[in-house]
Design a protein around this motif. Sequence first.
Motif, mmCIF file in Angstrom:
data_model
loop_
_atom_site.group_PDB
_atom_site.id
_atom_site.type_symbol
_atom_site.label_atom_id
_atom_site.label_comp_id
_atom_site.label_asym_id
_atom_site.label_seq_id
_atom_site.Cartn_x
_atom_site.Cartn_y
_atom_site.Cartn_z
ATOM 1 N N PHE A 166 0.816 -1.119 -0.012
ATOM 2 C CA PHE A 166 0.146 0.076 -0.013
ATOM 3 C C PHE A 166 0.872 1.175 0.009
ATOM 4 C CE2 PHE A 166 -2.365 3.342 1.971
ATOM 5 C CZ PHE A 166 -3.574 3.306 1.295
ATOM 6 N N ASP A 167 1.939 1.229 0.772
ATOM 7 C CA ASP A 167 2.911 2.402 0.779
ATOM 8 C C ASP A 167 3.357 2.883 -0.509
ATOM 9 O OD1 ASP A 167 2.407 2.856 3.454
ATOM 10 O OD2 ASP A 167 4.364 1.852 4.193
ATOM 11 N N LYS A 168 3.757 1.845 -1.432
ATOM 12 C CA LYS A 168 4.224 2.102 -2.552
ATOM 13 C C LYS A 168 3.044 2.691 -3.677
ATOM 14 C CE LYS A 168 8.308 -0.953 -2.302
ATOM 15 N NZ LYS A 168 9.020 -2.107 -3.039
ATOM 16 N N ILE A 169 2.148 2.041 -3.536
ATOM 17 C CA ILE A 169 1.026 2.374 -4.364
ATOM 18 C C ILE A 169 0.473 3.803 -4.046
ATOM 19 C CG2 ILE A 169 -1.542 1.746 -4.854
ATOM 20 C CD1 ILE A 169 0.127 -0.153 -6.232
ATOM 21 N N LEU A 170 0.549 4.060 -2.927
ATOM 22 C CA LEU A 170 -0.067 5.417 -2.273
ATOM 23 C C LEU A 170 0.934 6.657 -2.758
ATOM 24 C CD1 LEU A 170 -1.577 7.308 -0.243
ATOM 25 C CD2 LEU A 170 0.215 6.856 1.581
ATOM 26 N N ARG A 171 2.238 6.143 -2.830
ATOM 27 C CA ARG A 171 3.221 7.154 -3.447
ATOM 28 C C ARG A 171 3.056 7.404 -4.829
ATOM 29 N NH1 ARG A 171 8.473 7.835 -5.170
ATOM 30 N NH2 ARG A 171 9.512 9.342 -4.639
ATOM 31 N N ALA A 172 3.175 6.272 -5.546
ATOM 32 C CA ALA A 172 3.223 6.382 -6.983
ATOM 33 C C ALA A 172 1.755 6.905 -7.644
ATOM 34 C CB ALA A 172 3.990 5.167 -7.655
ATOM 35 N N ASN A 173 0.803 6.008 -7.261
ATOM 36 C CA ASN A 173 -0.432 6.016 -7.917
ATOM 37 C C ASN A 173 -1.391 6.991 -7.303
ATOM 38 O OD1 ASN A 173 1.053 3.752 -9.135
ATOM 39 N ND2 ASN A 173 -1.005 2.721 -9.151
ATOM 40 N N ILE A 174 -1.447 7.315 -6.215
ATOM 41 C CA ILE A 174 -2.366 8.166 -5.428
ATOM 42 C C ILE A 174 -1.754 9.356 -5.245
ATOM 43 C CG2 ILE A 174 -3.733 8.371 -3.394
ATOM 44 C CD1 ILE A 174 -4.179 5.457 -3.135
ATOM 45 N N GLU A 175 -0.681 9.623 -4.609
ATOM 46 C CA GLU A 175 -0.094 10.894 -4.514
ATOM 47 C C GLU A 175 0.574 11.422 -5.886
ATOM 48 O OE1 GLU A 175 2.743 10.516 -1.300
ATOM 49 O OE2 GLU A 175 1.380 10.368 0.323
ATOM 50 N N GLY A 176 0.952 10.415 -6.646
ATOM 51 C CA GLY A 176 1.636 10.841 -8.107
ATOM 52 C C GLY A 176 0.551 11.475 -8.729
ATOM 53 N N THR A 177 -0.806 10.653 -8.840
ATOM 54 C CA THR A 177 -1.979 11.082 -9.663
ATOM 55 C C THR A 177 -2.381 12.600 -9.220
ATOM 56 O OG1 THR A 177 -2.464 9.097 -10.363
ATOM 57 C CG2 THR A 177 -3.999 10.746 -10.438
ATOM 58 N N TYR A 178 -2.455 12.822 -7.862
ATOM 59 C CA TYR A 178 -2.881 14.043 -7.324
ATOM 60 C C TYR A 178 -1.904 15.034 -7.784
ATOM 61 C CZ TYR A 178 -2.992 17.932 -3.976
ATOM 62 O OH TYR A 178 -2.961 19.279 -3.288
ATOM 63 N N ASN A 179 -0.661 14.896 -7.652
ATOM 64 C CA ASN A 179 0.384 16.049 -8.022
ATOM 65 C C ASN A 179 0.206 16.289 -9.342
ATOM 66 O OD1 ASN A 179 1.674 15.902 -5.319
ATOM 67 N ND2 ASN A 179 3.111 14.553 -5.937
ATOM 68 N N LYS B 42 -6.859 3.127 -8.703
ATOM 69 C CA LYS B 42 -7.412 3.487 -9.861
ATOM 70 C C LYS B 42 -8.784 4.166 -9.538
ATOM 71 C CE LYS B 42 -3.736 2.813 -12.638
ATOM 72 N NZ LYS B 42 -3.217 3.776 -13.329
ATOM 73 N N CYS B 43 -9.472 3.485 -8.813
ATOM 74 C CA CYS B 43 -10.682 4.053 -8.354
ATOM 75 C C CYS B 43 -10.381 5.490 -7.782
ATOM 76 C CB CYS B 43 -11.240 3.078 -7.152
ATOM 77 S SG CYS B 43 -12.081 1.643 -7.568
ATOM 78 N N PHE B 44 -9.480 5.510 -6.981
ATOM 79 C CA PHE B 44 -9.261 7.041 -6.322
ATOM 80 C C PHE B 44 -9.175 7.906 -7.742
ATOM 81 C CE2 PHE B 44 -5.799 10.005 -5.800
ATOM 82 C CZ PHE B 44 -6.347 10.941 -4.799
ATOM 83 N N GLY B 45 -8.190 7.453 -8.800
ATOM 84 C CA GLY B 45 -7.929 8.419 -9.753
ATOM 85 C C GLY B 45 -9.114 8.877 -10.515
ATOM 86 N N GLU B 46 -9.994 7.919 -10.484
ATOM 87 C CA GLU B 46 -11.442 8.170 -11.316
ATOM 88 C C GLU B 46 -11.969 9.222 -10.603
ATOM 89 O OE1 GLU B 46 -13.643 5.000 -12.176
ATOM 90 O OE2 GLU B 46 -12.289 3.922 -13.690
ATOM 91 N N ASP B 47 -11.801 9.152 -9.293
ATOM 92 C CA ASP B 47 -12.660 10.076 -8.382
ATOM 93 C C ASP B 47 -12.217 11.305 -8.279
ATOM 94 O OD1 ASP B 47 -14.851 8.378 -7.643
ATOM 95 O OD2 ASP B 47 -14.110 7.699 -5.604
ATOM 96 N N LEU B 48 -10.792 11.450 -8.547
ATOM 97 C CA LEU B 48 -10.010 12.574 -8.518
ATOM 98 C C LEU B 48 -10.373 13.450 -9.570
ATOM 99 C CD1 LEU B 48 -7.512 14.153 -6.912
ATOM 100 C CD2 LEU B 48 -6.207 13.415 -8.527
ATOM 101 N N ALA B 49 -10.319 12.793 -10.901
ATOM 102 C CA ALA B 49 -10.652 13.511 -12.103
ATOM 103 C C ALA B 49 -12.003 13.806 -12.054
ATOM 104 C CB ALA B 49 -10.571 12.188 -13.284
ATOM 105 N N SER B 50 -13.013 13.107 -11.403
ATOM 106 C CA SER B 50 -14.589 13.840 -11.400
ATOM 107 C C SER B 50 -14.314 14.895 -10.488
ATOM 108 C CB SER B 50 -15.377 12.650 -10.664
ATOM 109 O OG SER B 50 -16.564 13.159 -10.480
ATOM 110 N N LEU B 51 -13.524 15.038 -9.656
ATOM 111 C CA LEU B 51 -13.339 16.132 -8.599
ATOM 112 C C LEU B 51 -12.984 17.587 -9.335
ATOM 113 C CD1 LEU B 51 -13.619 17.435 -5.528
ATOM 114 C CD2 LEU B 51 -11.428 16.700 -5.345
#
Length: 272
Positions: free
Chosen positions: A81-94, A145-154
Amino acid sequence: MPAPRTVLLTGAAGILGTLMRGLLPSYGYELRLFDVAPIKDAPEGSTVITADLADRDALREAVRGVDAIMHLAGISLESTFDKILRANIEGTYNLYEAAREEGVRRIVFASSNHTVGFTPRPQGDDPLIPIGTPRRPDTYYGLSKCFGEDLASLYADLHGIDTVSVRIGSCFPAPTSVRMLSVWMSPEDGARLFHAALTAPVTGHTVVYGSSANTRLWWDLSPARALGYEPRDDSEKFAAALIAEQGELDPANPAHANLGGPFCTDPPIWPY
């Protein structure tokens, strides 16, 4: 919308990024390539930026002046989860923050079928899986990827950044498993779909499935076709050899029963 000329391609050194950086220039795009890994064989005329998604200054510089972004970067398999958080969740937010700050108004987000991985796969006369099926992520990767879709919607609602999220199946030159016969997207069809997603006159956040027009297709491609996507390939030409080698899918096998395949096992089974 008019075809964007300059596109930032994140994850350009990855498998999908490598395929797309070879195919998208034929659609008239000038690519700006971004990846934490060096890119030694970039197409002539493209700009290469070697940086991490955590480097917000480098990311903002990469975004500045582009017409659109194709966001492929991140971890593409299950991880901690820590690696996914940094690369996929925080990275997409950035990335979305950089787009907001620099006024970029079109993003194509590489989502995944693993957002709905625990959806039972169609069998027999079952209908195709619709784009509105409830999300059931099968891994931390699918969850990101669910987070990324919701972030895109926001960001579409708050900041007017239009996103097409493409729930990609498996984009390789050829399918490597019987499961992949149903979710495979040829690289050429991938380029067709991404081009449609970059240019379609849609606003807000749009979600589509991404695959070729496979005989064994599991999901509804009509939302992708509504963008102007016309797939030309079918995995069926690979079916006989793969089935002879691996056998048909077994509904009693957890790795065969759900849309996400081996991602739905604990731990996930590779290859998928």
